[in-house]
Design a protein around this motif. Structure first.
Motif, mmCIF file in Angstrom:
data_model
loop_
_atom_site.group_PDB
_atom_site.id
_atom_site.type_symbol
_atom_site.label_atom_id
_atom_site.label_comp_id
_atom_site.label_asym_id
_atom_site.label_seq_id
_atom_site.Cartn_x
_atom_site.Cartn_y
_atom_site.Cartn_z
ATOM 1 N N MET A 199 -67.347 24.011 72.587
ATOM 2 C CA MET A 199 -68.052 24.016 73.828
ATOM 3 C C MET A 199 -67.846 22.803 74.437
ATOM 4 S SD MET A 199 -71.659 24.713 75.640
ATOM 5 C CE MET A 199 -72.227 25.436 74.380
ATOM 6 N N VAL A 200 -67.403 22.715 75.843
ATOM 7 C CA VAL A 200 -67.058 21.516 76.775
ATOM 8 C C VAL A 200 -68.590 21.400 77.361
ATOM 9 C CG1 VAL A 200 -66.086 20.289 78.439
ATOM 10 C CG2 VAL A 200 -64.701 21.469 76.970
ATOM 11 N N SER A 201 -69.368 20.210 76.979
ATOM 12 C CA SER A 201 -70.397 20.197 77.608
ATOM 13 C C SER A 201 -70.505 19.261 79.001
ATOM 14 C CB SER A 201 -71.511 19.592 76.707
ATOM 15 O OG SER A 201 -71.213 18.448 76.336
ATOM 16 N N ALA A 202 -69.746 18.703 79.132
ATOM 17 C CA ALA A 202 -69.426 17.714 80.286
ATOM 18 C C ALA A 202 -68.224 17.199 80.542
ATOM 19 C CB ALA A 202 -70.456 16.593 80.289
ATOM 20 N N ILE A 203 -67.681 17.051 81.763
ATOM 21 C CA ILE A 203 -66.546 16.170 82.195
ATOM 22 C C ILE A 203 -66.887 15.382 83.099
ATOM 23 C CG2 ILE A 203 -64.183 16.363 83.238
ATOM 24 C CD1 ILE A 203 -63.970 19.208 81.688
ATOM 25 N N GLN A 204 -66.679 14.206 83.146
ATOM 26 C CA GLN A 204 -67.139 13.225 83.996
ATOM 27 C C GLN A 204 -66.143 11.957 84.232
ATOM 28 O OE1 GLN A 204 -70.731 13.032 81.767
ATOM 29 N NE2 GLN A 204 -70.764 10.890 81.962
ATOM 30 N N ASN A 205 -66.164 11.141 85.615
ATOM 31 C CA ASN A 205 -65.535 10.070 85.807
ATOM 32 C C ASN A 205 -66.531 9.040 86.101
ATOM 33 O OD1 ASN A 205 -63.891 8.251 86.926
ATOM 34 N ND2 ASN A 205 -63.355 9.186 88.623
ATOM 35 N N HIS A 206 -66.570 8.052 84.992
ATOM 36 C CA HIS A 206 -67.444 7.164 85.196
ATOM 37 C C HIS A 206 -67.040 5.941 86.033
ATOM 38 C CE1 HIS A 206 -70.069 7.892 81.547
ATOM 39 N NE2 HIS A 206 -69.052 8.601 81.228
ATOM 40 N N TRP A 207 -65.462 5.879 86.552
ATOM 41 C CA TRP A 207 -65.033 4.490 87.178
ATOM 42 C C TRP A 207 -64.478 5.236 88.329
ATOM 43 C CZ3 TRP A 207 -66.519 0.183 85.303
ATOM 44 C CH2 TRP A 207 -66.791 -0.070 84.135
ATOM 45 N N ILE A 208 -65.010 4.790 89.496
ATOM 46 C CA ILE A 208 -64.446 5.446 90.806
ATOM 47 C C ILE A 208 -63.151 5.078 91.373
ATOM 48 C CG2 ILE A 208 -64.967 6.034 93.106
ATOM 49 C CD1 ILE A 208 -67.922 5.679 92.377
ATOM 50 N N PHE A 209 -62.751 3.974 91.103
ATOM 51 C CA PHE A 209 -61.650 3.394 91.609
ATOM 52 C C PHE A 209 -60.495 3.084 90.515
ATOM 53 C CE2 PHE A 209 -65.184 2.116 94.698
ATOM 54 C CZ PHE A 209 -64.756 2.957 95.578
ATOM 55 N N THR A 210 -60.335 3.808 89.521
ATOM 56 C CA THR A 210 -59.391 3.648 88.631
ATOM 57 C C THR A 210 -58.092 4.402 88.871
ATOM 58 O OG1 THR A 210 -60.110 5.511 87.320
ATOM 59 C CG2 THR A 210 -60.963 3.271 86.715
ATOM 60 N N ASN A 211 -56.777 3.839 88.520
ATOM 61 C CA ASN A 211 -55.698 4.580 88.957
ATOM 62 C C ASN A 211 -54.918 4.256 87.649
ATOM 63 O OD1 ASN A 211 -53.595 5.835 89.775
ATOM 64 N ND2 ASN A 211 -53.024 4.520 91.371
ATOM 65 N N PRO A 212 -54.810 5.331 86.808
ATOM 66 C CA PRO A 212 -54.941 6.544 86.991
ATOM 67 C C PRO A 212 -56.343 6.989 86.681
ATOM 68 C CG PRO A 212 -54.019 6.281 84.800
ATOM 69 C CD PRO A 212 -53.895 5.188 85.500
#
Length: 43
Positions: A1-14
């Motif tokens: 089961m995937v319990s979370a998908i998140q982005n900790h860093w807002i301004f990263t590229n990619p």
């Protein structure tokens, strides 16, 4: 089961996403399944 998908860093590229997985089974079995699933990821 995937319990979370998140982005900790807002301004990263990619964009860097973190996925949290959980399972109730032996750790070795879980690791083997995760390794197989990880092979299909592309950059």
């Amino acid at each position: 089961m995937v319990s979370a998908i998140q982005n900790h860093w807002i301004f990263t590229n990619p964009t860097i996403l973190y996925a949290h997985f959980q399972s109730v089974e032996s750790p070795l079995s879980f690791a083997q399944k995760f390794a197989e699933a990880f092979k299909v990821l592309k950059h």
